[in-house]
Write a protein that holds these residues in place. Structure first.
Motif, mmCIF file in Angstrom:
data_model
loop_
_atom_site.group_PDB
_atom_site.id
_atom_site.type_symbol
_atom_site.label_atom_id
_atom_site.label_comp_id
_atom_site.label_asym_id
_atom_site.label_seq_id
_atom_site.Cartn_x
_atom_site.Cartn_y
_atom_site.Cartn_z
ATOM 1 N N LEU A 110 11.168 -4.465 10.613
ATOM 2 C CA LEU A 110 12.073 -3.939 9.230
ATOM 3 C C LEU A 110 11.548 -3.053 8.355
ATOM 4 C CD1 LEU A 110 14.521 -6.964 8.681
ATOM 5 C CD2 LEU A 110 14.562 -5.082 10.361
ATOM 6 N N ALA A 111 10.200 -3.356 7.973
ATOM 7 C CA ALA A 111 9.466 -2.710 7.094
ATOM 8 C C ALA A 111 7.918 -2.743 7.412
ATOM 9 C CB ALA A 111 9.894 -2.875 5.628
ATOM 10 N N THR A 112 7.140 -2.181 6.490
ATOM 11 C CA THR A 112 5.943 -2.311 6.739
ATOM 12 C C THR A 112 5.083 -2.303 5.260
ATOM 13 O OG1 THR A 112 5.663 -1.058 8.752
ATOM 14 C CG2 THR A 112 3.402 -1.490 7.553
ATOM 15 N N ALA A 113 4.029 -3.536 5.241
ATOM 16 C CA ALA A 113 3.452 -3.824 4.032
ATOM 17 C C ALA A 113 1.784 -3.325 4.288
ATOM 18 C CB ALA A 113 3.391 -5.017 3.569
ATOM 19 N N LEU A 114 1.044 -3.114 3.276
ATOM 20 C CA LEU A 114 -0.275 -2.940 3.388
ATOM 21 C C LEU A 114 -0.971 -3.628 2.381
ATOM 22 C CD1 LEU A 114 -2.821 -1.022 4.368
ATOM 23 C CD2 LEU A 114 -2.198 0.738 2.812
ATOM 24 N N PHE A 115 -1.995 -4.568 2.751
ATOM 25 C CA PHE A 115 -2.751 -5.396 1.904
ATOM 26 C C PHE A 115 -4.013 -4.921 1.703
ATOM 27 C CE2 PHE A 115 -4.847 -9.071 0.638
ATOM 28 C CZ PHE A 115 -3.894 -10.075 -0.014
ATOM 29 N N GLU A 141 -5.632 4.870 1.409
ATOM 30 C CA GLU A 141 -4.851 6.050 2.064
ATOM 31 C C GLU A 141 -5.109 6.344 3.388
ATOM 32 O OE1 GLU A 141 -5.123 9.795 -0.719
ATOM 33 O OE2 GLU A 141 -6.415 8.337 -1.933
ATOM 34 N N ALA A 142 -6.286 6.157 3.979
ATOM 35 C CA ALA A 142 -6.356 6.378 5.387
ATOM 36 C C ALA A 142 -5.731 5.254 6.164
ATOM 37 C CB ALA A 142 -8.183 5.960 5.578
ATOM 38 N N ALA A 143 -5.671 3.722 5.727
ATOM 39 C CA ALA A 143 -4.806 2.823 6.331
ATOM 40 C C ALA A 143 -3.599 3.314 6.353
ATOM 41 C CB ALA A 143 -4.978 1.538 5.436
ATOM 42 N N ALA A 144 -2.754 3.935 5.202
ATOM 43 C CA ALA A 144 -1.593 4.333 5.166
ATOM 44 C C ALA A 144 -1.313 5.461 6.106
ATOM 45 C CB ALA A 144 -1.276 4.728 3.678
ATOM 46 N N MET A 178 5.113 3.662 11.441
ATOM 47 C CA MET A 178 4.981 2.294 10.274
ATOM 48 C C MET A 178 4.605 2.694 8.962
ATOM 49 S SD MET A 178 3.381 -0.170 13.298
ATOM 50 C CE MET A 178 3.978 -1.561 12.180
ATOM 51 N N ALA A 179 4.917 3.774 8.510
ATOM 52 C CA ALA A 179 4.561 4.131 7.066
ATOM 53 C C ALA A 179 4.656 3.059 6.039
ATOM 54 C CB ALA A 179 5.082 5.386 6.390
ATOM 55 N N PRO A 180 3.853 2.405 5.307
ATOM 56 C CA PRO A 180 4.054 1.195 4.412
ATOM 57 C C PRO A 180 5.013 1.469 3.429
ATOM 58 C CG PRO A 180 1.967 2.375 3.774
ATOM 59 C CD PRO A 180 2.677 2.840 5.080
ATOM 60 N N ALA A 181 6.051 0.578 3.255
ATOM 61 C CA ALA A 181 6.891 0.702 2.184
ATOM 62 C C ALA A 181 6.520 -0.353 0.853
ATOM 63 C CB ALA A 181 8.038 0.261 2.595
ATOM 64 N N LEU A 182 5.640 -1.258 1.143
ATOM 65 C CA LEU A 182 5.110 -2.213 0.327
ATOM 66 C C LEU A 182 3.525 -2.126 0.228
ATOM 67 C CD1 LEU A 182 5.740 -5.000 -1.632
ATOM 68 C CD2 LEU A 182 5.495 -5.955 0.491
ATOM 69 N N LEU A 183 3.209 -2.384 -0.829
ATOM 70 C CA LEU A 183 1.798 -2.172 -1.189
ATOM 71 C C LEU A 183 1.205 -3.303 -2.085
ATOM 72 C CD1 LEU A 183 0.749 1.407 -2.549
ATOM 73 C CD2 LEU A 183 0.985 0.700 -0.077
#
Length: 411
Positions: A28-33, A88-91, A99-104
Protein backbone atom coordinates in the motif's frame (compact mmCIF):
# COMPACT_ATOMS: atom_id res chain seq x y z
CA UNK A 1 7.23 -10.95 6.65
CA UNK A 2 9.18 -11.51 3.39
CA UNK A 3 12.53 -9.72 3.40
CA UNK A 4 14.29 -9.03 0.14
CA UNK A 5 18.08 -8.65 0.17
CA UNK A 6 19.12 -6.02 -2.34
CA UNK A 7 21.96 -3.67 -3.26
CA UNK A 8 21.85 -0.32 -5.01
CA UNK A 9 24.45 2.35 -5.85
CA UNK A 10 25.02 5.02 -3.22
CA UNK A 11 26.08 8.63 -3.67
CA UNK A 12 29.65 7.68 -4.69
CA UNK A 13 28.75 4.64 -6.78
CA UNK A 14 29.61 2.15 -4.03
CA UNK A 15 26.99 -0.57 -3.69
CA UNK A 16 24.92 -0.23 -0.55
CA UNK A 17 23.51 -3.26 1.25
CA UNK A 18 19.79 -3.11 2.03
CA UNK A 19 16.81 -5.06 3.28
CA UNK A 20 13.36 -4.48 1.85
CA UNK A 21 10.68 -5.65 4.29
CA UNK A 22 7.65 -6.41 2.11
CA UNK A 23 4.09 -7.01 3.27
CA UNK A 24 2.72 -10.50 2.90
CA UNK A 25 -0.41 -8.95 1.42
CA UNK A 26 -0.94 -5.98 -0.90
CA UNK A 27 1.72 -3.27 -0.98
CA UNK A 28 0.00 0.00 0.00
CA UNK A 29 2.92 2.39 0.59
CA UNK A 30 6.69 2.49 1.09
CA UNK A 31 8.88 3.81 3.90
CA UNK A 32 12.61 4.60 3.94
CA UNK A 33 14.54 4.07 7.19
CA UNK A 34 17.83 5.81 8.08
CA UNK A 35 19.83 4.24 10.93
CA UNK A 36 21.83 5.97 13.65
CA UNK A 37 25.49 7.06 13.47
CA UNK A 38 27.86 4.06 13.02
CA UNK A 39 24.89 1.66 13.42
CA UNK A 40 23.44 -0.56 10.72
CA UNK A 41 20.16 -1.48 9.09
CA UNK A 42 19.89 -4.52 11.37
CA UNK A 43 19.62 -2.84 14.78
CA UNK A 44 16.61 -4.17 16.75
CA UNK A 45 14.67 -0.90 16.54
CA UNK A 46 14.94 -0.82 12.74
CA UNK A 47 13.89 -4.47 12.40
CA UNK A 48 10.95 -4.05 14.75
CA UNK A 49 9.63 -0.87 13.16
CA UNK A 50 10.01 -2.34 9.68
CA UNK A 51 8.18 -5.53 10.66
CA UNK A 52 5.30 -3.62 12.23
CA UNK A 53 4.85 -1.31 9.24
CA UNK A 54 4.93 -4.30 6.90
CA UNK A 55 1.88 -5.71 8.69
CA UNK A 56 0.04 -2.53 7.64
CA UNK A 57 0.95 -3.01 4.02
CA UNK A 58 3.89 -0.57 4.15
CA UNK A 59 7.13 -1.84 2.62
CA UNK A 60 10.27 -0.59 4.40
CA UNK A 61 13.72 -0.14 2.88
CA UNK A 62 16.49 -0.07 5.50
CA UNK A 63 20.06 0.12 4.30
CA UNK A 64 23.64 0.55 5.51
CA UNK A 65 25.17 3.93 4.76
CA UNK A 66 28.41 3.94 2.77
CA UNK A 67 31.23 2.20 4.64
CA UNK A 68 28.98 0.68 7.31
CA UNK A 69 27.52 -2.78 7.82
CA UNK A 70 27.67 -4.72 4.57
CA UNK A 71 27.85 -1.68 2.28
CA UNK A 72 30.88 -0.90 0.17
CA UNK A 73 33.05 2.19 0.53
CA UNK A 74 35.22 3.73 3.22
CA UNK A 75 33.47 5.15 6.26
CA UNK A 76 36.34 7.58 6.78
CA UNK A 77 35.44 9.27 3.49
CA UNK A 78 31.81 9.87 4.49
CA UNK A 79 30.09 12.66 6.38
CA UNK A 80 26.61 13.98 7.12
CA UNK A 81 26.11 15.32 3.59
CA UNK A 82 27.04 11.94 2.10
CA UNK A 83 24.44 10.27 4.32
CA UNK A 84 21.83 12.66 2.96
CA UNK A 85 22.98 11.87 -0.57
CA UNK A 86 22.73 8.12 0.19
CA UNK A 87 19.13 8.68 1.33
CA UNK A 88 18.35 10.41 -1.94
CA UNK A 89 19.95 7.53 -3.83
CA UNK A 90 17.80 5.07 -1.85
CA UNK A 91 14.67 7.08 -2.68
CA UNK A 92 15.65 7.12 -6.36
CA UNK A 93 16.15 3.35 -6.27
CA UNK A 94 12.70 2.83 -4.78
CA UNK A 95 11.16 5.18 -7.33
CA UNK A 96 12.78 3.19 -10.13
CA UNK A 97 10.86 0.17 -8.88
CA UNK A 98 7.60 2.08 -8.70
CA UNK A 99 7.85 2.28 -4.91
CA UNK A 100 8.71 5.93 -4.25
CA UNK A 101 8.81 6.42 -0.45
CA UNK A 102 5.87 8.20 1.18
CA UNK A 103 7.26 7.86 4.72
CA UNK A 104 10.77 8.78 5.93
CA UNK A 105 12.01 7.49 9.30
CA UNK A 106 15.35 8.45 10.84
CA UNK A 107 16.99 7.31 14.06
CA UNK A 108 19.51 9.57 15.84
CA UNK A 109 21.80 11.18 13.23
CA UNK A 110 19.68 9.37 10.65
CA UNK A 111 16.77 11.47 11.94
CA UNK A 112 18.71 14.64 11.21
CA UNK A 113 19.51 13.24 7.76
CA UNK A 114 15.85 12.61 6.87
CA UNK A 115 14.96 16.15 7.97
CA UNK A 116 17.61 17.42 5.55
CA UNK A 117 16.61 15.07 2.74
CA UNK A 118 12.84 15.44 3.10
CA UNK A 119 12.61 18.57 0.97
CA UNK A 120 14.41 16.75 -1.84
CA UNK A 121 12.37 13.52 -1.69
CA UNK A 122 9.17 14.89 -3.20
CA UNK A 123 7.22 11.65 -2.87
CA UNK A 124 7.36 11.77 0.94
CA UNK A 125 4.24 12.76 2.84
CA UNK A 126 5.34 12.11 6.42
CA UNK A 127 8.61 12.23 8.40
CA UNK A 128 9.47 10.52 11.70
CA UNK A 129 12.52 11.25 13.84
CA UNK A 130 13.58 8.97 16.72
CA UNK A 131 16.11 10.39 19.21
CA UNK A 132 17.36 12.85 16.61
CA UNK A 133 19.69 15.81 17.31
CA UNK A 134 18.58 19.32 16.34
CA UNK A 135 22.10 20.10 15.17
CA UNK A 136 24.08 17.40 13.28
CA UNK A 137 27.24 18.73 14.95
CA UNK A 138 25.92 17.14 18.14
CA UNK A 139 27.53 13.87 17.03
CA UNK A 140 30.98 15.43 17.52
CA UNK A 141 30.44 15.21 21.29
CA UNK A 142 31.13 11.48 20.99
CA UNK A 143 34.69 12.12 19.80
CA UNK A 144 35.88 13.63 23.09
CA UNK A 145 39.58 14.49 23.23
CA UNK A 146 40.12 13.12 19.72
CA UNK A 147 38.71 16.30 18.19
CA UNK A 148 41.96 18.17 18.75
CA UNK A 149 43.91 15.31 17.14
CA UNK A 150 41.53 15.26 14.17
CA UNK A 151 41.94 19.00 13.69
CA UNK A 152 45.72 18.87 14.04
CA UNK A 153 46.44 15.71 12.03
CA UNK A 154 43.55 15.71 9.56
CA UNK A 155 42.15 12.48 11.00
CA UNK A 156 42.20 10.26 14.07
CA UNK A 157 40.89 6.91 15.25
CA UNK A 158 37.89 7.14 17.56
CA UNK A 159 36.31 4.35 19.62
CA UNK A 160 32.52 4.35 19.29
CA UNK A 161 30.45 1.66 21.00
CA UNK A 162 33.64 -0.37 21.41
CA UNK A 163 34.57 -0.24 17.72
CA UNK A 164 37.33 1.80 16.07
CA UNK A 165 36.39 4.36 13.39
CA UNK A 166 38.59 6.80 11.50
CA UNK A 167 37.12 10.30 11.58
CA UNK A 168 38.53 12.92 9.23
CA UNK A 169 38.63 16.67 9.60
CA UNK A 170 36.29 16.93 6.61
CA UNK A 171 33.62 15.17 8.70
CA UNK A 172 33.88 17.78 11.46
CA UNK A 173 33.78 20.60 8.95
CA UNK A 174 30.73 19.13 7.24
CA UNK A 175 28.61 18.63 10.38
CA UNK A 176 29.61 21.99 11.85
CA UNK A 177 28.39 23.71 8.70
CA UNK A 178 24.91 22.17 8.84
CA UNK A 179 21.84 24.19 9.84
CA UNK A 180 18.62 22.17 9.96
CA UNK A 181 16.30 24.96 11.09
CA UNK A 182 15.39 26.17 7.55
CA UNK A 183 14.77 22.55 6.51
CA UNK A 184 12.51 21.88 9.51
CA UNK A 185 10.58 25.13 9.08
CA UNK A 186 10.18 24.39 5.38
CA UNK A 187 8.84 20.86 5.82
CA UNK A 188 5.69 20.27 3.82
CA UNK A 189 5.32 16.79 5.27
CA UNK A 190 3.64 15.85 8.54
CA UNK A 191 6.20 15.37 11.32
CA UNK A 192 6.31 12.94 14.24
CA UNK A 193 9.03 13.46 16.86
CA UNK A 194 9.81 10.49 19.14
CA UNK A 195 12.30 10.91 21.98
CA UNK A 196 13.09 9.43 25.39
CA UNK A 197 13.36 11.88 28.32
CA UNK A 198 16.27 9.89 29.77
CA UNK A 199 18.19 9.62 26.49
CA UNK A 200 21.81 10.00 27.65
CA UNK A 201 23.21 10.34 24.13
CA UNK A 202 20.91 12.96 22.61
CA UNK A 203 19.07 14.96 25.27
CA UNK A 204 15.34 15.54 24.90
CA UNK A 205 15.77 19.29 24.46
CA UNK A 206 16.83 18.44 20.91
CA UNK A 207 13.37 16.99 20.28
CA UNK A 208 11.77 20.12 21.76
CA UNK A 209 13.74 22.35 19.39
CA UNK A 210 12.82 20.22 16.37
CA UNK A 211 9.16 20.26 17.37
CA UNK A 212 9.10 24.00 17.99
CA UNK A 213 10.75 24.77 14.65
CA UNK A 214 8.29 22.67 12.65
CA UNK A 215 4.91 23.80 11.39
CA UNK A 216 1.71 21.80 11.77
CA UNK A 217 0.80 19.03 11.28
CA UNK A 218 3.27 17.80 13.89
CA UNK A 219 3.18 15.40 16.84
CA UNK A 220 5.46 14.72 19.81
CA UNK A 221 5.46 11.39 21.66
CA UNK A 222 7.72 10.46 24.56
CA UNK A 223 9.42 7.07 24.69
CA UNK A 224 9.47 7.07 28.50
CA UNK A 225 12.40 5.02 29.87
CA UNK A 226 13.82 3.89 26.53
CA UNK A 227 17.54 4.20 25.89
CA UNK A 228 18.99 5.94 22.85
CA UNK A 229 19.20 2.76 20.75
CA UNK A 230 15.65 1.65 21.71
CA UNK A 231 17.26 -1.67 22.59
CA UNK A 232 14.50 -3.09 24.82
CA UNK A 233 11.94 -5.11 22.78
CA UNK A 234 9.02 -3.48 24.60
CA UNK A 235 10.33 0.02 23.79
CA UNK A 236 10.91 -0.89 20.16
CA UNK A 237 7.41 -2.36 19.97
CA UNK A 238 5.91 0.80 21.43
CA UNK A 239 7.81 3.03 18.99
CA UNK A 240 6.74 0.81 16.11
CA UNK A 241 3.11 0.90 17.22
CA UNK A 242 3.09 4.69 17.53
CA UNK A 243 4.69 5.17 14.12
CA UNK A 244 2.34 2.68 12.48
CA UNK A 245 -0.79 4.26 13.97
CA UNK A 246 0.35 7.81 13.24
CA UNK A 247 1.44 7.10 9.67
CA UNK A 248 -2.00 5.81 8.78
CA UNK A 249 -3.36 9.35 9.12
CA UNK A 250 -1.09 10.75 6.41
CA UNK A 251 -0.59 7.91 3.95
CA UNK A 252 -3.20 6.64 1.54
CA UNK A 253 -3.67 3.13 2.88
CA UNK A 254 -6.68 1.73 1.06
CA UNK A 255 -7.57 -1.60 2.67
CA UNK A 256 -7.34 -4.49 0.21
CA UNK A 257 -10.29 -6.69 -0.59
CA UNK A 258 -10.50 -9.73 1.70
CA UNK A 259 -9.11 -12.94 0.22
CA UNK A 260 -11.55 -15.30 -1.55
CA UNK A 261 -13.29 -17.71 0.77
CA UNK A 262 -12.60 -15.63 3.86
CA UNK A 263 -15.09 -12.72 3.83
CA UNK A 264 -13.80 -11.30 7.10
CA UNK A 265 -10.18 -11.51 5.98
CA UNK A 266 -7.24 -13.20 7.61
CA UNK A 267 -6.08 -12.77 11.19
CA UNK A 268 -2.30 -13.11 11.31
CA UNK A 269 -0.50 -13.74 14.60
CA UNK A 270 3.27 -13.28 14.48
CA UNK A 271 5.80 -13.75 17.25
CA UNK A 272 7.16 -10.39 18.44
CA UNK A 273 9.51 -11.53 21.21
CA UNK A 274 11.06 -15.02 20.89
CA UNK A 275 12.34 -14.77 24.48
CA UNK A 276 8.83 -14.37 25.87
CA UNK A 277 5.30 -14.77 24.53
CA UNK A 278 4.50 -11.37 23.02
CA UNK A 279 2.59 -11.67 19.73
CA UNK A 280 1.53 -9.24 17.00
CA UNK A 281 -2.13 -9.76 16.08
CA UNK A 282 -3.16 -8.22 12.77
CA UNK A 283 -6.56 -8.34 11.10
CA UNK A 284 -5.93 -6.87 7.68
CA UNK A 285 -3.61 -3.87 7.21
CA UNK A 286 -5.23 -1.44 9.65
CA UNK A 287 -6.22 -3.36 12.79
CA UNK A 288 -3.50 -4.35 15.24
CA UNK A 289 -3.35 -5.63 18.81
CA UNK A 290 -0.89 -7.38 21.10
CA UNK A 291 -1.31 -10.76 22.76
CA UNK A 292 0.83 -11.81 25.70
CA UNK A 293 0.88 -13.71 28.98
CA UNK A 294 1.06 -12.29 32.52
CA UNK A 295 4.44 -11.84 34.17
CA UNK A 296 3.71 -14.80 36.45
CA UNK A 297 3.61 -17.12 33.43
CA UNK A 298 6.74 -15.87 31.69
CA UNK A 299 5.16 -13.11 29.61
CA UNK A 300 5.55 -9.34 29.71
CA UNK A 301 1.85 -8.49 30.18
CA UNK A 302 1.76 -6.11 27.20
CA UNK A 303 -1.49 -7.46 25.79
CA UNK A 304 -4.49 -9.63 26.51
CA UNK A 305 -4.02 -13.36 26.91
CA UNK A 306 -5.37 -15.67 24.18
CA UNK A 307 -8.32 -16.47 26.41
CA UNK A 308 -8.80 -12.76 26.98
CA UNK A 309 -9.21 -12.36 23.22
CA UNK A 310 -11.66 -15.24 23.22
CA UNK A 311 -13.71 -13.64 26.00
CA UNK A 312 -13.60 -10.26 24.27
CA UNK A 313 -14.93 -11.85 21.09
CA UNK A 314 -17.87 -13.26 23.04
CA UNK A 315 -18.54 -9.95 24.78
CA UNK A 316 -18.27 -7.87 21.59
CA UNK A 317 -20.50 -10.19 19.60
CA UNK A 318 -23.09 -10.23 22.40
CA UNK A 319 -23.20 -6.44 22.63
CA UNK A 320 -23.46 -6.05 18.84
CA UNK A 321 -26.25 -8.63 18.59
CA UNK A 322 -28.28 -6.93 21.33
CA UNK A 323 -27.79 -3.50 19.77
CA UNK A 324 -28.78 -4.72 16.32
CA UNK A 325 -32.01 -6.26 17.63
CA UNK A 326 -32.96 -3.25 19.79
CA UNK A 327 -32.27 -0.87 16.88
CA UNK A 328 -34.47 -2.90 14.56
CA UNK A 329 -37.28 -2.94 17.11
CA UNK A 330 -36.90 0.75 17.94
CA UNK A 331 -36.53 0.00 21.65
CA UNK A 332 -35.08 2.67 24.02
CA UNK A 333 -31.75 0.96 24.68
CA UNK A 334 -29.37 3.79 25.63
CA UNK A 335 -26.27 1.72 26.35
CA UNK A 336 -25.17 -1.89 26.62
CA UNK A 337 -22.05 -3.43 28.05
CA UNK A 338 -21.06 -7.02 28.69
CA UNK A 339 -18.74 -8.37 31.38
CA UNK A 340 -17.16 -11.72 30.55
CA UNK A 341 -14.96 -13.81 32.82
CA UNK A 342 -13.29 -17.14 32.20
CA UNK A 343 -12.28 -19.54 34.92
CA UNK A 344 -9.22 -21.15 33.28
CA UNK A 345 -5.70 -19.72 33.00
CA UNK A 346 -4.20 -20.27 29.54
CA UNK A 347 -0.76 -21.34 30.76
CA UNK A 348 -2.31 -24.34 32.55
CA UNK A 349 -4.46 -25.34 29.60
CA UNK A 350 -1.96 -27.75 28.09
CA UNK A 351 -1.84 -29.71 31.35
CA UNK A 352 -5.57 -30.53 31.22
CA UNK A 353 -6.45 -34.13 30.23
CA UNK A 354 -7.64 -34.50 26.65
CA UNK A 355 -11.42 -34.22 26.32
CA UNK A 356 -11.95 -32.75 29.79
CA UNK A 357 -14.39 -29.81 29.76
CA UNK A 358 -12.81 -27.09 31.89
CA UNK A 359 -14.05 -23.91 30.18
CA UNK A 360 -16.74 -21.79 31.79
CA UNK A 361 -17.57 -18.30 30.57
CA UNK A 362 -19.59 -16.11 32.89
CA UNK A 363 -21.38 -13.39 30.92
CA UNK A 364 -23.15 -10.51 32.68
CA UNK A 365 -25.16 -8.18 30.45
CA UNK A 366 -25.89 -4.59 31.49
CA UNK A 367 -28.73 -2.74 29.78
CA UNK A 368 -29.43 0.98 30.25
CA UNK A 369 -32.62 2.67 29.07
CA UNK A 370 -36.33 2.80 29.79
CA UNK A 371 -36.94 -0.80 28.81
CA UNK A 372 -39.87 -2.90 29.99
CA UNK A 373 -39.29 -6.15 31.83
CA UNK A 374 -40.46 -8.01 28.71
CA UNK A 375 -38.00 -6.12 26.51
CA UNK A 376 -35.12 -6.79 28.89
CA UNK A 377 -35.97 -10.49 28.99
CA UNK A 378 -36.21 -10.63 25.21
CA UNK A 379 -32.80 -8.99 24.82
CA UNK A 380 -31.35 -11.56 27.23
CA UNK A 381 -32.73 -14.31 24.98
CA UNK A 382 -31.34 -12.57 21.89
CA UNK A 383 -27.89 -12.58 23.49
CA UNK A 384 -27.81 -16.35 23.11
CA UNK A 385 -28.16 -15.91 19.34
CA UNK A 386 -24.80 -14.18 19.21
CA UNK A 387 -22.80 -16.09 16.55
CA UNK A 388 -19.70 -16.35 18.72
CA UNK A 389 -21.82 -17.71 21.59
CA UNK A 390 -23.22 -20.34 19.27
CA UNK A 391 -19.76 -21.19 17.97
CA UNK A 392 -18.45 -21.71 21.50
CA UNK A 393 -21.37 -23.92 22.51
CA UNK A 394 -21.27 -26.21 19.52
CA UNK A 395 -18.40 -28.34 18.30
CA UNK A 396 -15.91 -26.57 16.07
CA UNK A 397 -13.37 -27.95 13.62
CA UNK A 398 -9.89 -26.48 13.35
CA UNK A 399 -8.02 -27.54 10.23
CA UNK A 400 -4.28 -26.98 10.37
CA UNK A 401 -1.59 -27.31 7.72
CA UNK A 402 2.08 -26.36 7.59
CA UNK A 403 3.08 -23.66 5.10
CA UNK A 404 5.58 -24.87 2.53
CA UNK A 405 6.94 -21.38 1.98
CA UNK A 406 10.43 -20.71 3.38
CA UNK A 407 11.13 -17.03 4.09
CA UNK A 408 14.79 -16.15 4.48
CA UNK A 409 15.90 -13.47 6.89
CA UNK A 410 12.48 -13.08 8.48
CA UNK A 411 13.85 -12.96 12.01
Amino acid sequence: MPIERITFPGHSGDMLSARLDMPDGPHLATALFAHCFTCSKDIPAARRIAARLATMGIAVLRFDFTGLGHSEGEFSNTHFSSNVADLEAAADYLASRGMAPALLIGHSLGGAAVLKAATRIVSSKAVVTVGAPYEPDHVSHQFGDAISKISANGQAEVSLAGRPFTIKKSFLEDVSGQNLEPCIRGLKQALLVLHAPKDATVSIDNAARIFEAAKHPKSFVTLDDADHLISEPSDAEYAAEVIASWAGRYLSLTPPAPPPGAPEGIVRVSEADPKGFLQDVNAGPLHHALADEPLAYGGTNQGMTPYGFLASGLGACTSMTIRMYARRKGWPLDHVWVDVSHDKVHARDAEAPAGQKVDTFLRTIHLQGELTDEQRQRLLEIADRCPVHQTLERASVVTTHLSEAVVEGAT
